[in-house]
Design a protein around this motif. Structure first.
Motif, PDB file in Angstrom:
ATOM      1  N   LEU A  91      39.697  44.410  41.122  1.00 60.00           N
ATOM      2  CA  LEU A  91      39.316  43.954  42.256  1.00 60.00           C
ATOM      3  C   LEU A  91      37.936  43.804  42.737  1.00 60.00           C
ATOM      4  CD1 LEU A  91      40.591  43.495  45.353  1.00 60.00           C
ATOM      5  CD2 LEU A  91      40.147  46.007  45.617  1.00 60.00           C
ATOM      6  N   ALA A  92      36.911  44.462  42.171  1.00 58.02           N
ATOM      7  CA  ALA A  92      35.498  44.502  42.479  1.00 58.02           C
ATOM      8  C   ALA A  92      34.969  42.954  41.808  1.00 58.02           C
ATOM      9  CB  ALA A  92      34.824  45.493  41.731  1.00 58.02           C
ATOM     10  N   GLU A  93      35.711  42.578  40.507  1.00 58.54           N
ATOM     11  CA  GLU A  93      35.411  41.319  40.024  1.00 58.54           C
ATOM     12  C   GLU A  93      35.886  40.120  40.877  1.00 58.54           C
ATOM     13  OE1 GLU A  93      35.311  42.664  35.273  1.00 58.54           O
ATOM     14  OE2 GLU A  93      37.094  42.077  36.306  1.00 58.54           O
ATOM     15  N   GLN A  94      37.102  40.226  41.368  1.00 57.69           N
ATOM     16  CA  GLN A  94      37.541  39.335  42.238  1.00 57.69           C
ATOM     17  C   GLN A  94      36.806  39.088  43.418  1.00 57.69           C
ATOM     18  OE1 GLN A  94      39.756  36.745  41.929  1.00 57.69           O
ATOM     19  NE2 GLN A  94      40.547  36.425  43.941  1.00 57.69           N
ATOM     20  N   LEU A  95      36.503  40.235  44.319  1.00 58.45           N
ATOM     21  CA  LEU A  95      35.769  40.017  45.192  1.00 58.45           C
ATOM     22  C   LEU A  95      34.392  39.556  45.049  1.00 58.45           C
ATOM     23  CD1 LEU A  95      36.585  43.464  46.832  1.00 58.45           C
ATOM     24  CD2 LEU A  95      37.163  41.330  47.777  1.00 58.45           C
ATOM     25  N   THR A  96      33.580  39.793  43.803  1.00 65.22           N
ATOM     26  CA  THR A  96      32.599  39.055  43.651  1.00 65.22           C
ATOM     27  C   THR A  96      32.630  37.646  43.658  1.00 65.22           C
ATOM     28  OG1 THR A  96      31.595  41.076  42.506  1.00 65.22           O
ATOM     29  CG2 THR A  96      30.651  38.872  42.079  1.00 65.22           C
ATOM     30  N   ARG A  97      33.825  37.186  42.986  1.00 63.93           N
ATOM     31  CA  ARG A  97      34.142  35.626  42.547  1.00 63.93           C
ATOM     32  C   ARG A  97      34.160  35.159  43.902  1.00 63.93           C
ATOM     33  NH1 ARG A  97      39.411  35.192  38.622  1.00 63.93           N
ATOM     34  NH2 ARG A  97      38.237  35.613  36.583  1.00 63.93           N
ATOM     35  N   VAL A  98      34.761  35.643  45.142  1.00 61.72           N
ATOM     36  CA  VAL A  98      35.033  35.113  46.135  1.00 61.72           C
ATOM     37  C   VAL A  98      33.769  35.358  47.146  1.00 61.72           C
ATOM     38  CG1 VAL A  98      37.582  34.731  45.890  1.00 61.72           C
ATOM     39  CG2 VAL A  98      36.499  37.027  47.072  1.00 61.72           C
ATOM     40  N   ASN A  99      32.904  36.003  46.796  1.00 64.15           N
ATOM     41  CA  ASN A  99      31.784  36.393  47.456  1.00 64.15           C
ATOM     42  C   ASN A  99      32.031  36.982  48.859  1.00 64.15           C
ATOM     43  OD1 ASN A  99      28.729  35.881  47.828  1.00 64.15           O
ATOM     44  ND2 ASN A  99      29.235  34.493  49.571  1.00 64.15           N
ATOM     45  N   ARG A 100      32.763  38.455  48.424  1.00 64.54           N
ATOM     46  CA  ARG A 100      32.871  39.319  49.585  1.00 64.54           C
ATOM     47  C   ARG A 100      32.609  40.684  48.972  1.00 64.54           C
ATOM     48  NH1 ARG A 100      37.106  38.119  53.230  1.00 64.54           N
ATOM     49  NH2 ARG A 100      36.622  35.738  53.963  1.00 64.54           N
ATOM     50  N   PRO A 101      31.990  41.493  49.950  1.00 65.89           N
ATOM     51  CA  PRO A 101      31.473  42.658  49.392  1.00 65.89           C
ATOM     52  C   PRO A 101      32.520  43.660  48.880  1.00 65.89           C
ATOM     53  CG  PRO A 101      31.865  42.446  51.899  1.00 65.89           C
ATOM     54  CD  PRO A 101      32.010  41.341  51.364  1.00 65.89           C
ATOM     55  N   ILE A 102      31.898  44.419  47.794  1.00 64.13           N
ATOM     56  CA  ILE A 102      32.898  45.438  47.234  1.00 64.13           C
ATOM     57  C   ILE A 102      32.896  46.687  48.301  1.00 64.13           C
ATOM     58  CG2 ILE A 102      33.123  46.941  45.307  1.00 64.13           C
ATOM     59  CD1 ILE A 102      31.695  44.912  43.642  1.00 64.13           C
ATOM     60  N   PRO A 103      34.097  47.051  48.559  1.00 64.16           N
ATOM     61  CA  PRO A 103      34.328  48.291  49.552  1.00 64.16           C
ATOM     62  C   PRO A 103      33.617  49.608  48.818  1.00 64.16           C
ATOM     63  CG  PRO A 103      36.397  47.250  49.102  1.00 64.16           C
ATOM     64  CD  PRO A 103      35.512  46.664  48.193  1.00 64.16           C
TER      65      PRO A 103
END
Length: 296
Positions: free
Chosen positions: A261-273
Protein backbone atom coordinates in the motif's frame (compact mmCIF):
# COMPACT_ATOMS: atom_id res chain seq x y z
CA UNK A 1 -24.84 12.24 13.39
CA UNK A 2 -25.73 9.34 15.68
CA UNK A 3 -24.99 5.68 15.27
CA UNK A 4 -25.46 4.49 11.73
CA UNK A 5 -28.14 1.88 11.05
CA UNK A 6 -26.98 -0.06 8.03
CA UNK A 7 -29.39 -1.70 5.60
CA UNK A 8 -29.93 -5.40 6.29
CA UNK A 9 -26.94 -7.50 5.25
CA UNK A 10 -24.66 -4.57 4.37
CA UNK A 11 -21.30 -4.78 6.09
CA UNK A 12 -19.73 -1.81 7.84
CA UNK A 13 -16.54 -2.06 5.77
CA UNK A 14 -18.49 -2.10 2.50
CA UNK A 15 -20.32 1.08 3.47
CA UNK A 16 -17.25 3.00 4.62
CA UNK A 17 -15.46 1.92 1.43
CA UNK A 18 -18.32 3.49 -0.55
CA UNK A 19 -18.06 6.53 1.71
CA UNK A 20 -14.33 6.82 0.95
CA UNK A 21 -15.01 6.60 -2.78
CA UNK A 22 -17.65 9.30 -2.48
CA UNK A 23 -15.19 11.53 -0.64
CA UNK A 24 -12.48 10.87 -3.24
CA UNK A 25 -14.71 12.26 -5.98
CA UNK A 26 -14.82 15.56 -4.09
CA UNK A 27 -11.01 15.97 -4.08
CA UNK A 28 -9.38 18.60 -6.28
CA UNK A 29 -7.44 15.90 -8.16
CA UNK A 30 -9.28 12.64 -7.53
CA UNK A 31 -7.55 9.35 -8.25
CA UNK A 32 -10.82 8.13 -9.78
CA UNK A 33 -14.47 9.14 -9.74
CA UNK A 34 -17.20 6.79 -8.62
CA UNK A 35 -20.38 8.80 -9.30
CA UNK A 36 -22.57 6.12 -7.74
CA UNK A 37 -20.87 5.92 -4.34
CA UNK A 38 -22.96 8.87 -3.11
CA UNK A 39 -26.11 6.87 -3.81
CA UNK A 40 -25.09 4.10 -1.40
CA UNK A 41 -24.19 6.62 1.29
CA UNK A 42 -27.51 8.40 0.77
CA UNK A 43 -29.42 5.13 1.02
CA UNK A 44 -27.75 4.39 4.36
CA UNK A 45 -27.95 7.89 5.84
CA UNK A 46 -31.07 9.41 4.32
CA UNK A 47 -29.16 12.32 2.82
CA UNK A 48 -29.80 13.64 -0.66
CA UNK A 49 -27.03 12.44 -3.02
CA UNK A 50 -24.45 15.14 -3.67
CA UNK A 51 -24.86 16.93 -0.34
CA UNK A 52 -22.08 17.12 2.22
CA UNK A 53 -21.23 13.70 3.55
CA UNK A 54 -22.01 13.03 7.20
CA UNK A 55 -19.63 11.81 9.86
CA UNK A 56 -19.61 8.01 9.87
CA UNK A 57 -17.78 6.12 12.60
CA UNK A 58 -14.06 6.92 12.25
CA UNK A 59 -14.65 9.14 9.25
CA UNK A 60 -13.80 12.79 9.83
CA UNK A 61 -14.31 15.92 7.82
CA UNK A 62 -13.70 18.33 10.67
CA UNK A 63 -10.81 16.81 12.63
CA UNK A 64 -8.08 14.19 12.58
CA UNK A 65 -8.38 10.43 12.84
CA UNK A 66 -5.41 8.12 12.36
CA UNK A 67 -7.81 5.29 11.63
CA UNK A 68 -9.68 7.18 8.93
CA UNK A 69 -6.40 8.37 7.39
CA UNK A 70 -5.50 4.73 7.00
CA UNK A 71 -8.89 3.46 5.83
CA UNK A 72 -9.44 6.19 3.25
CA UNK A 73 -5.89 5.72 1.91
CA UNK A 74 -6.50 1.98 1.68
CA UNK A 75 -9.91 2.10 0.03
CA UNK A 76 -8.97 4.82 -2.45
CA UNK A 77 -5.29 4.02 -2.95
CA UNK A 78 -5.91 0.46 -4.07
CA UNK A 79 -8.60 1.38 -6.60
CA UNK A 80 -6.28 2.84 -9.30
CA UNK A 81 -4.09 -0.28 -9.10
CA UNK A 82 -6.97 -2.62 -9.81
CA UNK A 83 -8.59 -0.29 -12.34
CA UNK A 84 -5.37 -0.09 -14.36
CA UNK A 85 -4.99 -3.87 -14.45
CA UNK A 86 -8.64 -4.37 -15.39
CA UNK A 87 -8.17 -1.99 -18.32
CA UNK A 88 -5.01 -3.81 -19.31
CA UNK A 89 -6.71 -7.23 -19.35
CA UNK A 90 -9.77 -5.92 -21.17
CA UNK A 91 -7.46 -4.27 -23.68
CA UNK A 92 -5.82 -7.65 -24.21
CA UNK A 93 -9.18 -9.19 -25.08
CA UNK A 94 -10.58 -10.57 -21.82
CA UNK A 95 -14.35 -10.20 -21.83
CA UNK A 96 -15.33 -12.16 -18.69
CA UNK A 97 -14.70 -10.66 -15.25
CA UNK A 98 -15.63 -12.20 -11.91
CA UNK A 99 -15.69 -10.03 -8.76
CA UNK A 100 -15.78 -12.04 -5.55
CA UNK A 101 -17.51 -10.42 -2.57
CA UNK A 102 -18.38 -7.56 -4.90
CA UNK A 103 -20.06 -5.49 -2.20
CA UNK A 104 -20.83 -1.99 -3.47
CA UNK A 105 -18.36 -2.13 -6.37
CA UNK A 106 -19.55 -0.17 -9.43
CA UNK A 107 -16.87 -0.98 -12.01
CA UNK A 108 -19.47 -2.41 -14.40
CA UNK A 109 -20.98 1.09 -14.45
CA UNK A 110 -18.09 3.53 -14.08
CA UNK A 111 -15.21 2.00 -16.09
CA UNK A 112 -16.82 2.23 -19.53
CA UNK A 113 -16.16 -1.46 -20.17
CA UNK A 114 -17.02 -2.78 -23.66
CA UNK A 115 -20.59 -3.92 -24.15
CA UNK A 116 -19.22 -7.36 -25.04
CA UNK A 117 -17.85 -7.74 -21.50
CA UNK A 118 -19.72 -9.71 -18.85
CA UNK A 119 -19.11 -8.85 -15.21
CA UNK A 120 -20.21 -11.44 -12.66
CA UNK A 121 -20.67 -9.98 -9.16
CA UNK A 122 -20.76 -12.59 -6.40
CA UNK A 123 -22.13 -11.62 -3.00
CA UNK A 124 -24.89 -12.46 -0.55
CA UNK A 125 -28.51 -11.99 -1.62
CA UNK A 126 -28.98 -9.14 0.88
CA UNK A 127 -26.07 -7.15 -0.56
CA UNK A 128 -27.14 -7.70 -4.15
CA UNK A 129 -30.77 -6.81 -3.38
CA UNK A 130 -29.70 -3.54 -1.71
CA UNK A 131 -27.40 -2.75 -4.60
CA UNK A 132 -30.11 -3.48 -7.16
CA UNK A 133 -32.54 -1.17 -5.38
CA UNK A 134 -30.04 1.70 -5.15
CA UNK A 135 -28.90 1.34 -8.76
CA UNK A 136 -32.31 0.63 -10.27
CA UNK A 137 -32.14 3.69 -12.54
CA UNK A 138 -28.50 3.21 -13.58
CA UNK A 139 -27.26 1.34 -16.65
CA UNK A 140 -23.92 -0.51 -16.78
CA UNK A 141 -21.89 -0.33 -19.96
CA UNK A 142 -21.08 -4.05 -19.71
CA UNK A 143 -23.43 -6.96 -19.11
CA UNK A 144 -23.70 -7.25 -15.33
CA UNK A 145 -24.77 -10.54 -13.77
CA UNK A 146 -25.52 -10.66 -10.05
CA UNK A 147 -24.68 -14.05 -8.51
CA UNK A 148 -26.23 -14.56 -5.06
CA UNK A 149 -23.87 -16.89 -3.23
CA UNK A 150 -22.03 -17.33 0.04
CA UNK A 151 -18.31 -17.85 -0.52
CA UNK A 152 -18.35 -20.43 2.28
CA UNK A 153 -20.68 -22.58 0.20
CA UNK A 154 -20.84 -23.73 -3.46
CA UNK A 155 -20.29 -20.35 -5.06
CA UNK A 156 -18.63 -21.97 -8.07
CA UNK A 157 -21.83 -23.87 -8.83
CA UNK A 158 -23.88 -20.70 -8.51
CA UNK A 159 -21.46 -18.86 -10.79
CA UNK A 160 -21.64 -21.55 -13.47
CA UNK A 161 -25.44 -21.67 -13.20
CA UNK A 162 -25.48 -17.90 -13.79
CA UNK A 163 -23.77 -18.36 -17.17
CA UNK A 164 -20.06 -18.24 -16.35
CA UNK A 165 -17.98 -20.20 -18.88
CA UNK A 166 -14.78 -21.79 -17.54
CA UNK A 167 -13.55 -22.29 -21.12
CA UNK A 168 -13.44 -18.53 -21.72
CA UNK A 169 -10.53 -16.36 -20.62
CA UNK A 170 -11.41 -14.63 -17.37
CA UNK A 171 -10.12 -11.95 -15.03
CA UNK A 172 -10.76 -12.58 -11.33
CA UNK A 173 -10.89 -9.71 -8.83
CA UNK A 174 -10.45 -10.57 -5.14
CA UNK A 175 -10.38 -7.18 -3.42
CA UNK A 176 -11.00 -6.50 0.28
CA UNK A 177 -11.60 -10.18 1.05
CA UNK A 178 -8.59 -12.39 1.74
CA UNK A 179 -7.60 -10.61 4.96
CA UNK A 180 -10.75 -12.08 6.50
CA UNK A 181 -9.83 -15.67 5.47
CA UNK A 182 -7.61 -18.00 7.45
CA UNK A 183 -4.92 -19.93 5.58
CA UNK A 184 -7.10 -22.98 4.86
CA UNK A 185 -10.02 -20.92 3.58
CA UNK A 186 -7.74 -18.76 1.42
CA UNK A 187 -6.06 -21.84 -0.05
CA UNK A 188 -9.45 -23.36 -0.81
CA UNK A 189 -10.65 -20.17 -2.49
CA UNK A 190 -7.56 -20.01 -4.68
CA UNK A 191 -7.92 -23.71 -5.54
CA UNK A 192 -11.51 -23.14 -6.65
CA UNK A 193 -10.51 -20.16 -8.79
CA UNK A 194 -7.72 -22.26 -10.29
CA UNK A 195 -10.11 -25.10 -11.12
CA UNK A 196 -12.25 -22.64 -13.11
CA UNK A 197 -9.32 -20.99 -14.89
CA UNK A 198 -7.59 -21.36 -18.22
CA UNK A 199 -3.88 -20.66 -18.69
CA UNK A 200 -3.36 -16.90 -19.15
CA UNK A 201 -6.36 -16.03 -16.99
CA UNK A 202 -5.73 -13.02 -14.77
CA UNK A 203 -6.10 -12.75 -11.00
CA UNK A 204 -6.00 -9.52 -9.00
CA UNK A 205 -5.68 -9.94 -5.25
CA UNK A 206 -5.31 -7.95 -2.08
CA UNK A 207 -3.59 -9.70 0.80
CA UNK A 208 -1.95 -8.68 4.07
CA UNK A 209 1.62 -9.40 5.11
CA UNK A 210 0.66 -10.36 8.66
CA UNK A 211 -2.31 -10.15 10.98
CA UNK A 212 -2.38 -6.75 12.70
CA UNK A 213 -2.73 -6.42 16.47
CA UNK A 214 -3.89 -3.59 18.71
CA UNK A 215 -0.28 -2.83 19.66
CA UNK A 216 0.21 -1.63 16.08
CA UNK A 217 -2.10 1.33 16.75
CA UNK A 218 -1.57 2.35 20.39
CA UNK A 219 -2.73 5.94 19.93
CA UNK A 220 -6.19 4.79 18.89
CA UNK A 221 -6.79 2.77 22.06
CA UNK A 222 -9.04 4.66 24.42
CA UNK A 223 -10.46 6.93 21.73
CA UNK A 224 -13.82 6.71 19.98
CA UNK A 225 -12.05 4.84 17.18
CA UNK A 226 -11.20 1.91 19.43
CA UNK A 227 -14.38 -0.08 18.76
CA UNK A 228 -13.93 0.15 15.01
CA UNK A 229 -10.25 -0.70 15.32
CA UNK A 230 -11.05 -3.81 17.32
CA UNK A 231 -13.70 -4.76 14.75
CA UNK A 232 -11.03 -4.92 12.07
CA UNK A 233 -8.37 -6.54 14.26
CA UNK A 234 -10.72 -9.32 15.32
CA UNK A 235 -11.94 -9.92 11.78
CA UNK A 236 -8.49 -10.18 10.19
CA UNK A 237 -6.84 -13.58 9.90
CA UNK A 238 -3.26 -14.81 9.50
CA UNK A 239 -2.45 -14.95 5.76
CA UNK A 240 -1.32 -18.18 4.04
CA UNK A 241 2.09 -16.71 3.17
CA UNK A 242 3.88 -13.48 3.90
CA UNK A 243 5.02 -13.48 0.28
CA UNK A 244 2.07 -13.40 -2.11
CA UNK A 245 4.26 -14.63 -4.98
CA UNK A 246 5.01 -17.84 -3.08
CA UNK A 247 1.32 -18.36 -2.45
CA UNK A 248 0.42 -17.80 -6.08
CA UNK A 249 3.12 -20.18 -7.33
CA UNK A 250 1.88 -22.90 -4.97
CA UNK A 251 -1.20 -23.22 -7.19
CA UNK A 252 0.40 -22.53 -10.58
CA UNK A 253 -0.05 -18.78 -10.83
CA UNK A 254 2.76 -16.41 -11.71
CA UNK A 255 2.76 -13.14 -9.79
CA UNK A 256 3.85 -10.47 -12.25
CA UNK A 257 3.47 -7.49 -9.93
CA UNK A 258 3.11 -7.02 -6.19
CA UNK A 259 3.19 -3.65 -4.43
CA UNK A 260 2.56 -2.63 -0.86
CA UNK A 261 0.00 0.00 0.00
CA UNK A 262 2.83 2.39 0.83
CA UNK A 263 4.41 1.83 -2.59
CA UNK A 264 1.07 2.29 -4.32
CA UNK A 265 0.35 5.52 -2.46
CA UNK A 266 3.77 6.84 -3.46
CA UNK A 267 2.97 5.98 -7.09
CA UNK A 268 -0.22 8.01 -7.01
CA UNK A 269 1.36 10.86 -5.06
CA UNK A 270 -0.65 10.42 -1.90
CA UNK A 271 0.73 10.61 1.68
CA UNK A 272 1.49 7.40 3.54
CA UNK A 273 -0.71 7.12 6.66
CA UNK A 274 0.99 7.34 10.04
CA UNK A 275 -0.23 3.86 10.98
CA UNK A 276 1.60 2.43 7.97
CA UNK A 277 4.75 4.43 8.72
CA UNK A 278 4.79 3.27 12.32
CA UNK A 279 4.77 -0.40 11.30
CA UNK A 280 7.43 -0.10 8.62
CA UNK A 281 9.86 -2.37 10.49
CA UNK A 282 7.29 -5.19 10.74
CA UNK A 283 4.53 -4.22 8.32
CA UNK A 284 1.04 -5.64 8.39
CA UNK A 285 -0.09 -3.66 5.38
CA UNK A 286 -1.88 -4.55 2.21
CA UNK A 287 -0.13 -6.07 -0.79
CA UNK A 288 -1.80 -5.54 -4.17
CA UNK A 289 -0.89 -8.18 -6.73
CA UNK A 290 -1.53 -9.14 -10.34
CA UNK A 291 -1.00 -12.77 -11.36
CA UNK A 292 -1.42 -14.94 -14.44
CA UNK A 293 -2.48 -18.61 -14.56
CA UNK A 294 0.21 -20.99 -15.78
CA UNK A 295 -0.15 -24.28 -17.60
CA UNK A 296 -1.04 -27.10 -15.19
Amino acid sequence: MGALTLPTGIGYTAMIAAYARAQEAKQDNPLFVDPLADLFVAAATGLVPGTNLPRLGPIRIDDESLLWDFLSALFCGRTPFFDAHIKQHVGAGIRQIVILAAGLDTRAFRMNLPATTTVYEIDTPEVLDFKAAVLADEQPTATRVAVPADLREDWAGALTAAGFRPNVRTLWLVEGLLMYFDAAAADNLLATISSLSLPANGLLTETIIRKPVMQDVPEIVGSEDEAVTRLFMEAFRTPPYRNVGDWMSSQRWRCDEAVTLAEQLTRVNRPIPEIVRRCAADPFGTVLASSVKLQD
